[in-house]
Each structure stands twice: as structure tokens, then as C-alpha cells.
Design an enzyme around this catalytic site. Sequence first.
Site, mmCIF file in Angstrom:
data_model
loop_
_atom_site.group_PDB
_atom_site.id
_atom_site.type_symbol
_atom_site.label_atom_id
_atom_site.label_comp_id
_atom_site.label_asym_id
_atom_site.label_seq_id
_atom_site.Cartn_x
_atom_site.Cartn_y
_atom_site.Cartn_z
ATOM 1 N N ASP A 14 0.537 -1.146 0.225
ATOM 2 C CA ASP A 14 -0.242 0.045 0.320
ATOM 3 C C ASP A 14 0.409 1.001 0.230
ATOM 4 O O ASP A 14 2.220 1.730 1.052
ATOM 5 C CB ASP A 14 -0.904 -0.153 0.586
ATOM 6 C CG ASP A 14 -1.991 1.190 1.358
ATOM 7 O OD1 ASP A 14 -3.043 0.147 1.786
ATOM 8 O OD2 ASP A 14 -1.921 2.296 0.884
ATOM 9 N N ASP A 115 -3.806 2.161 -5.413
ATOM 10 C CA ASP A 115 -2.560 2.470 -4.467
ATOM 11 C C ASP A 115 -2.031 0.956 -3.581
ATOM 12 O O ASP A 115 -0.855 1.247 -3.029
ATOM 13 C CB ASP A 115 -2.589 3.577 -3.619
ATOM 14 C CG ASP A 115 -3.113 3.407 -2.414
ATOM 15 O OD1 ASP A 115 -3.874 2.914 -2.394
ATOM 16 O OD2 ASP A 115 -2.640 4.106 -1.216
ATOM 17 N N GLU A 116 -2.885 0.442 -4.221
ATOM 18 C CA GLU A 116 -2.907 -0.551 -3.512
ATOM 19 C C GLU A 116 -2.399 -2.873 -4.323
ATOM 20 O O GLU A 116 -3.078 -2.171 -5.343
ATOM 21 C CB GLU A 116 -4.007 -1.423 -2.773
ATOM 22 C CG GLU A 116 -3.698 -1.730 -1.183
ATOM 23 C CD GLU A 116 -5.253 -1.136 -0.254
ATOM 24 O OE1 GLU A 116 -6.268 -2.194 0.068
ATOM 25 O OE2 GLU A 116 -5.619 -0.249 -0.001
HETATM 26 P P1 DGT Z 1 -2.146 5.602 4.013
HETATM 27 O O1 DGT Z 1 -2.601 5.200 2.975
HETATM 28 O O2 DGT Z 1 -2.905 5.552 5.312
HETATM 29 O O3 DGT Z 1 -0.262 5.912 4.042
HETATM 30 O O4 DGT Z 1 -2.929 7.116 2.984
HETATM 31 P P2 DGT Z 1 -3.459 7.100 1.851
HETATM 32 O O5 DGT Z 1 -3.737 8.728 1.180
HETATM 33 O O6 DGT Z 1 -3.030 6.384 0.618
HETATM 34 O O7 DGT Z 1 -5.128 5.963 1.898
HETATM 35 P P3 DGT Z 1 -5.849 4.989 0.854
HETATM 36 O O8 DGT Z 1 -4.822 3.938 0.991
HETATM 37 O O9 DGT Z 1 -6.378 4.696 2.302
HETATM 38 O O10 DGT Z 1 -6.163 5.632 -0.190
HETATM 39 C C1 DGT Z 1 -4.968 6.267 -0.882
HETATM 40 C C2 DGT Z 1 -6.063 7.346 -2.050
HETATM 41 O O11 DGT Z 1 -6.790 7.410 -1.945
HETATM 42 C C3 DGT Z 1 -5.550 8.528 -1.050
HETATM 43 O O12 DGT Z 1 -4.557 9.089 -1.593
HETATM 44 C C4 DGT Z 1 -6.824 9.167 -1.449
HETATM 45 C C5 DGT Z 1 -8.030 8.052 -1.870
HETATM 46 N N1 DGT Z 1 -9.547 8.710 -0.808
HETATM 47 C C6 DGT Z 1 -8.672 7.510 0.560
HETATM 48 N N2 DGT Z 1 -10.002 8.342 1.271
HETATM 49 C C7 DGT Z 1 -10.352 8.504 0.436
HETATM 50 C C8 DGT Z 1 -11.705 9.366 0.817
HETATM 51 O O13 DGT Z 1 -12.449 9.083 1.742
HETATM 52 N N3 DGT Z 1 -12.047 9.905 0.362
HETATM 53 C C9 DGT Z 1 -12.084 10.332 -1.132
HETATM 54 N N4 DGT Z 1 -12.029 11.425 -2.214
HETATM 55 N N5 DGT Z 1 -10.071 9.699 -1.323
HETATM 56 C C10 DGT Z 1 -10.073 8.995 -0.786
HETATM 57 CA CA CA Z 2 -2.426 4.337 0.525
HETATM 58 CA CA CA Z 3 -5.101 1.877 0.013
#
Ligand code: DGT
Ligand code: CA
Ligand code: CA
Length: 375
Positions: A14, A115-116
Site C-alpha cells: 500500500d 495504490d494497493e
Molecule cells: P495511507 O495509506 O494511510 O498512508 O494513506 P492514503 O492516502 O494512501 O490512503 P488510502 O490508501 O486509504 O487511499 C489511497 C488514496 O485514495 C488516497 O491517497 C486518496 C484516496 N482516498 C482515500 N480515502 C478517501 C476518502 O475518504 N475520500 C476521497 N475522495 N478519497 C479518498
Molecule cells: Ca495508501
Molecule cells: Ca490504499
Amino acid sequence: MSVTPKRKIILALDIDYFYAQCEEIRHPDLKEKPVVVCVYSGRTETSGAVSTSNYVARKLGVRSGMPIYVAIRLLHDDRDAKFLPLDIEYYDGISERVMETIGRRSNRFEQVSIDEAFLDLTESTPDFRSAETVATEIKQEILEEERLTCTIGVAPNKLLAKMSADVSKPNGLKVLLPSEVKAFLENSLVDKLIGIGPKTSKKLSEQGIETIGQLSNFDEEKLTNKFGKNLGPWLRRLANGIDETPVEGRSVQQVSRIITLKHDASRFDFQDQLESLARSIHDRLQRMNVVGSNIGVVVITKELKTKNRARTLTAPTDSIDHILQVSSELFEGFFEEKENVKVEVRRIGIRVSGLGEWDEKPSTEKNASLTDFLS
Ligand code: DGT
Ligand code: CA
Ligand code: CA
């Protein structure tokens, strides 16, 4: 006779704070500052939600899904805070290259989201120790090639691999050995199980179940009464770390690229942009070592309506010229259609599908003479 299934080795990857990390790459000066990537709804200047943020912003309380104005309030005193709109095309490009890097490691590869991804290393690595080496190498490659950090979990199945990654973010690596599974699950809260959302954890909490350990020992009949004969037993299996879902080796069906035009167009006057789309598709097809037998174009109008036009080729191709020629003709044809005479086009894309291996690669000469012959 029952056959004991072979112990699996599954890797889950991830990418850390993905969209926000992509923004840091192209604006390195943002690294130490709070970065918030937003989905603006357009109603007012600040209406919309936070898509994601970097860890600097998260420390100050910013979360995905939060209204933008709440994030603004949280970062109020921070003049360095940066709020940026989504740029999915840019993130997609990075994602695709990272997925290619991972996919090279095993043909048992499944991309789950932007991203996974999962890799099944059971056949390609002898034990968890060598799987750890593979994980370290993948992290290093992604860092060198894209300057991105990611988090990897390695475990005996997808559920546990994903959970191992989740508890190790950011820039982490955790190998969960079969012997460690019980202790790992025991005291974790039920909402850490993949697939259990806030609704289910609330219902479990009403039964006095807070930890995965409690759920794993809970009376199966009671669970079935409360959650039904499918969900009940499934919850218990999950709590015992049992998950047999395979890594689905999904192959790519098509390659597509889409861009937003600098100015809305009401006729075919975007040859340059079309050329860069065709080049990008050509590069991707070459890296995949495939050719496509169907070329399509997509038009997204000013009113955000999507229209497609496509053509099947007499012979598959990966050539820029061929892709460009066919897509130009499709766009010209599109603007000549009566209903589209007045249309204003905002975004354009090309899609090549019907992908296959190139077993009889026609030589360039052969191609040329065929074209000569036809014209
Ligand atoms: P992490 O994995 O916790 O370090 O952080 P992220 O930002 O990579 O989170 P992840 O893996 O859950 O989600 C991947 C991408 O999906 C993130 O960069 C932006 C999008 N995303 C995640 N959650 C939401 C949400 O609640 N709303 C929207 N619009 N996009 C989201
Ligand atoms: Ca992520
Ligand atoms: Ca993810």
C-alpha cells in the site's frame, strides 16, 4: 482423503498517503508542510471534502473524508499549509508504473486499487525470510524509480498481509509468521479486520465484543442468530485469521489515456495533444509487449457527457502512427456527426483494447507496402 493445502506466502503493498505523496514529488518544497488534497465540489470556494493528506497534516488532525472547511480550521495557524485539487491523471500515471514494477515480481499479481496490490509469492519464494528480502527490494525499487515510500505486509493470507501493512504505515515492512498470527490478532480491535466497517463493529460491541480475540471465541450459534448464517460464521473465521481468497491474477484488458484540453474545442484542432496521448499508449503497449486490435476515442463534453467512438482494425498494432491516424479519423468523424456540430469538448482520450501477444509481428516494410497498396 484430505489434502493439507500448502502454506501460502502473500505480500500486500500500500503506497503511503498516496495522492499527497505524489504532490510532494512534484513540489519537493512541500515535504515539511501540511499538504491536503481536496475534492472541490465547486459550490463555494471551500466546499468539498479532503481526499487525503500528508502525515504533517494528519498530526494536526486532518483526515480523509473531512469537509475542507474543517481542515482549513485545523490548519488555521499554519501559513505553510497547502490545499491542492485532485489530479487523478497524474496519480494514475505514477500508479501504473509502480504496479508494473511490482507485477514483474510474480505473475500471481492483483491490483486492488490505485495504490494497493497483492502478490502471491508461494511458488516463487521458499520461505518467509526470502519473501522479506523480496519486500525490501520492492520498497527500494519504488523509492529509486518513483521516489515514493510504501508499506508492505507479508503473511500467510491476504487478510493478514493487509492487516500487517495497515499497522506498519508509513514506510513500514512487517512479516507476520504463521506462529505469530494468534498473538497478533488477540488484542486488536475488531474494526482492524478488513471488511468490518463501523456498523458491524457497533453491532459486535453491543454483544460485548471489542477485540478480535473475543470475537474468535464467541459462541458461533449466537453469532449466526445475530448476523445471519453467512455473515456470522464468516466473522468468526475472519477473527481466527482464516482467509482463503486467492490472489486473482487479473490481466490488463485495455490501455487508455485521457487528458483535459487547454481550451474547450468545437472542432478537431488538438493534434498535438492527441499525439502525446498516442505516444504514451504506444510506450505502454511496448512495455507490456502486446498489440491491440481495437482503437477507440472518448470525448467528454463541456456538460460532462461521455461519448465513445471505436473501430476494429484489420491487423493489430502498437504503432504511434497507426494509433494517431485511426484516432484522428474517429475525432474528425465525431465532429462531422450532425448531433455534434455544436458540441464543446473538454477532455479527450484514446483507448486501445483487444490486447494480445504479437506472434506474427509484421515488419515495417511489410506495413508500408500494404499501406501503399491500399492507397
Ligand atoms: P495511507 O495509506 O494511510 O498512508 O494513506 P492514503 O492516502 O494512501 O490512503 P488510502 O490508501 O486509504 O487511499 C489511497 C488514496 O485514495 C488516497 O491517497 C486518496 C484516496 N482516498 C482515500 N480515502 C478517501 C476518502 O475518504 N475520500 C476521497 N475522495 N478519497 C479518498
Ligand atoms: Ca495508501
Ligand atoms: Ca490504499
